[in-house]
Design an enzyme around this catalytic site. Structure first.
Site, PDB file in Angstrom:
ATOM      1  N   LYS A 119       0.814  -1.216   0.000  1.00 25.44           N
ATOM      2  CA  LYS A 119       0.000   0.000   0.000  1.00 25.44           C
ATOM      3  C   LYS A 119       0.852   1.272   0.000  1.00 25.44           C
ATOM      4  O   LYS A 119       0.449   2.293  -0.566  1.00 25.44           O
ATOM      5  CB  LYS A 119      -0.924   0.014   1.216  1.00 25.44           C
ATOM      6  CG  LYS A 119      -2.015  -1.047   1.182  1.00 25.44           C
ATOM      7  CD  LYS A 119      -2.895  -0.937   2.418  1.00 25.44           C
ATOM      8  CE  LYS A 119      -3.672  -2.199   2.712  1.00 25.44           C
ATOM      9  NZ  LYS A 119      -4.801  -2.445   1.833  1.00 25.44           N
ATOM     10  N   ARG A 300      -6.740  -7.877 -10.210  1.00 25.82           N
ATOM     11  CA  ARG A 300      -7.414  -9.135 -10.547  1.00 25.82           C
ATOM     12  C   ARG A 300      -8.888  -8.833 -10.782  1.00 25.82           C
ATOM     13  O   ARG A 300      -9.314  -7.694 -10.634  1.00 25.82           O
ATOM     14  CB  ARG A 300      -7.304 -10.096  -9.364  1.00 25.82           C
ATOM     15  CG  ARG A 300      -7.803  -9.428  -8.094  1.00 25.82           C
ATOM     16  CD  ARG A 300      -8.036 -10.364  -6.960  1.00 25.82           C
ATOM     17  NE  ARG A 300      -8.084  -9.661  -5.691  1.00 25.82           N
ATOM     18  CZ  ARG A 300      -9.140  -9.051  -5.194  1.00 25.82           C
ATOM     19  NH1 ARG A 300     -10.265  -9.034  -5.866  1.00 25.82           N
ATOM     20  NH2 ARG A 300      -9.090  -8.434  -4.029  1.00 25.82           N
TER      21      ARG A 300
END
Ligand code: ADP
Length: 664
Positions: A119, A300
């Site tokens: 992150k 994804r």
């Protein structure tokens, strides 16, 4: 349509494996499933053209073992591997291994996954690409006092996040400086335990936040488009529960700003395939073009992708396969439009009235609304195993307007009949009726704030009992001799068990066809014009004489009859103990406490001979880093304890026995 591949392997299980197989089949692509021991007879195995066993039930010994999956692809001649979501879908080393084996990974490059994997690095990268990120500190210095200083500068409340985090793990909201150090230590511990990385970032906690994400798609020719946004603000413990597209209250200007930032993000990493840019958005007022910030990118296909498919008409798996095979994006940005509104609700085998305890066990029967898209990976007779995510299905509805799609969702949930295990269906319906959600004034805190109201299930109704009793006694008014007795009405008495409670009722069959059910504390209930047609029963009920319909399914469980009644959108599973046995000695009466899941006993508060009250804390189990307290199902005396602290136990195994209650 040109076939992108002749054969692909799906490195996943459950609904997403089934969903990928369906599109592949439609495109003429042969499919190979992989499966663990627990999934030998699973639906995705049955659906695929071929299947390869890859190991034991725990995911770490099967679905997470990249080499076995690659070997299976090579063995079966599959040319590409579709990872689904979860498991290996965002593992760059797996992508490299797939490519090194000469196979195609259906997804982005390992570089793109790495760039977005942590992150902190992702936020830096996005700042450089001109994408707004949540203000905060995401640097290398991990000194606790330094981080506390940063938090003070950012301004409380802040959110500490493990940089490697996912699924809401390693995240702590801190309201003031006094609580900072303890929250930091605990986020670091969770980061280490869950991801092997204690490194954290600190960011501003956005109050009244909404989670709005943008579906992006790139190809290997420099193409990148977005497929609009999804609102995923209805979350429990940072996990999405109901999603929708488009986002309520979205304006063209804000949409342009958000989708523009998302496409810029995808371009910054030369993204190929399906991806999602997640934004946290200020939901305290109308949406604004300068009040949204990048949180992370998921590299994804998302669980909630069907709502995007519903409003755009695009099959995202089809695009994934085409792009992975080297094709350009099938549509340009100008070709893409929003059509109507869509919702998705995640139906889980879990019990919201018991703290969302995951439920396992055999699904004796499963039926869905024909009016909705139901993406499921299980069928009637399958079991929800303790090894994987206990999702039963995603219920997806689409209509011209938000109100109609939401009504459609409620109608679809009301027709969803899952027999044999607890589900969150009533909780989902309560959410779909929640005022704030209906009126489009909601944020990610809705579920937590209104948890009690949302999880207080309705009590068992007399109408459910009546239909269950009629089914248990196999009373069919169309049958000869129904209710026929000389001079007097026929009488039956019956015992049923619901949630460890004994229910005794008398049924009186009158020659007129009226059935009266008595024995409850309330007035007797009368049913008229009963009809039985397969699983569907209808009758006119009570003084109002309202026509009521129910779906009733029966299943044998050991010596007991399981009777499941779906009526008014509410499912109730009752059991009828073997009428031949004089005693009511069933697990359903609360004689035994079974392990709610496979895990470890970490605490035990009772010994043989102890007398406990209903709801007493008997012990604590830990599974998947979550602790669950086991409560006494009823008051009684403990007659056997067959586990000890430290024991690893299988889900469903008997841990504690109570002395039997003799039935009167
Ligand atoms: P994970 O990768 O663990 O899913 P995310 O960064 O995607 O973590 O955040 C998960 C959820 O946590 C978001 O959907 C949102 O509800 C909440 N959240 C994350 N960042 C913030 C923030 N800065 N302020 C308020 N809520 C946040």
């Amino acid at each position: 349509m040109k076939k992108p591949f002749s054969k692909i392997l799906i490195a996943n299980r459950g609904e997403i494996a089934c969903r990928v197989i369906r599109t592949a089949r439609r495109m003429g692509v042969a499919t190979v499933a992989v499966y663990s021991d627990a999934d030998a007879a699973a639906m995705h195995v049955a659906l695929a053209d071929e299947a390869v066993h890859i190991g034991a039930s725990p995911a770490s010994e099967s679905y997470l073992v990249g080499q076995r999956i690659i070997d299976a692809a090579l063995q079966t001649g599959a040319e590409a591997i579709h990872p689904g979501y979860g498991f290996l879908s965002e593992n760059p080393d797996f992508v490299d291994a797939v490519t090194a084996a000469g196979l195609t990974f259906v997804g982005p490059s390992s570089d793109a996954i790495r760039a977005m994997g942590l992150k902190d690095a992702a936020k830096d990268l996005m700042t450089k690409a001109g994408v707004p990120v949540v203000p905060g500190y995401q640097g290398a210095n991990q000194d606790a006092d330094f981080l506390a200083d940063q938090a003070a500068q950012i301004g409380y409340p802040v959110l500490i996040k493990a940089r490697a985090g996912g699924g809401g793990k390693g995240m702590r909201k801190v309201d003031d400086a006094a609580a900072f150090h303890e929250a930091l230590a605990s986020a670091q511990r969770e980061g280490q335990a869950s991801f092997g990385d204690p490194h954290v970032l600190v960011e501003k906690f956005i109050t009244s936040p909404r989670h709005i994400e943008v579906q992006v798609f790139g190809d290997n020719h420099g193409g990148a488009v977005h497929l609009f946004e999804r609102d995923c603000s209805l979350q429990r413990r940072h996990q999405k529960v109901i999603e929708e597209a488009p986002a309520p209250g979205m304006t063209d200007a804000v949409r342009d700003a958000m989708t523009g930032a998302a496409v810029a993000a995808a371009r910054a990493i030369s993204y190929s395939g399906a991806g999602t840019i997640e934004f946290i958005v200020d939901g305290s007022g109308p949406l604004r073009g300068d009040r949204f910030w990048f949180m992370e990118m998921n590299t994804r296909l998302q669980v909630e992708h069907p709502v995007t498919e519903a409003i755009t008409g695009v099959d995202l798996v089809e695009w994934q396969l085409l792009v992975a095979a080297g094709a350009q994006l099938p549509l340009t940005q100008d070709d893409l439009h929003i059509n109507g509104h869509a919702f998705e609700a995640r139906l889980y085998a879990e019990d919201p009235t018991k703290g969302f305890l995951p439920a396992t066990g055999k699904l004796e029967h499963l039926s869905f609304s024909p009016m909705a898209r139901n993406d499921s990976g299980v069928r009637s007779g399958d079991s929800i195993s303790p090894f994987y995510d206990p999702m039963i299905a995603k219920v997806i509805t689409h209509a011209a307007t938000r109100a109609d799609a939401l009504d459609g969702l409620l109608a679809a949930l009301a027709q969803t009949h899952v027999v044999g295990t607890a589900t969150n269906a009533e909780f989902l319906a309560a959410l779909a009726r929640h005022d704030g959600f209906v009126n489009e004034t909601f944020d990610t805190g809705v579920i937590e704030r209104d948890l009690t109201a949302l999880t207080t299930g309705e009590p068992l109704s007399e109408v459910h009992i009546a239909f269950a009793a009629i089914a248990a006694l196999n009373l069919d008014p169309a049958a000869r001799g129904f209710g026929f007795r000389l001079w007097s009405p026929a009488q039956h008495s019956l015992r049923l068990i619901y949630d460890s409670e004994l229910i005794e009722r008398q049924l009186t069959l009158h020659e007129t066809g009226t059935i009266v059910i008595s024995g409850a504390e309330t007035e007797p209930l009368s049913l008229q014009n009963l009809t039985v047609d397969g699983a569907t029963m209808t009758a006119r009920i009570g003084v109002t004489n309202a026509q009521v319909a129910a779906q009733v399914h029966l299943a044998r469980r050991n010596a007991e009859l399981l009777i499941s009644v779906l009526c008014g959108g509410v499912v109730r599973d009752l059991t009828r103990p073997d009428p031949r046995s004089g005693r009511v000695t069933t697990a359903d009466l609360g004689d035994v406490v079974v392990a709610p899941m496979t895990g470890t006993i970490v605490g035990l508060n009772v010994a043989v001979g102890d007398q406990v009250q209903e709801g007493a804390k008997l012990g604590v189990m830990e599974a998947m880093k979550m602790e669950t307290t086991m409560l006494a199902p009823r008051a009684g005396t403990v007659s056997e304890v067959s586990c000890a602290v430290g024991d690893a136990v299988e889900g469903g195994s008997v841990l504690i026995r109570f002395e039997e209650l003799a039935a009167e």
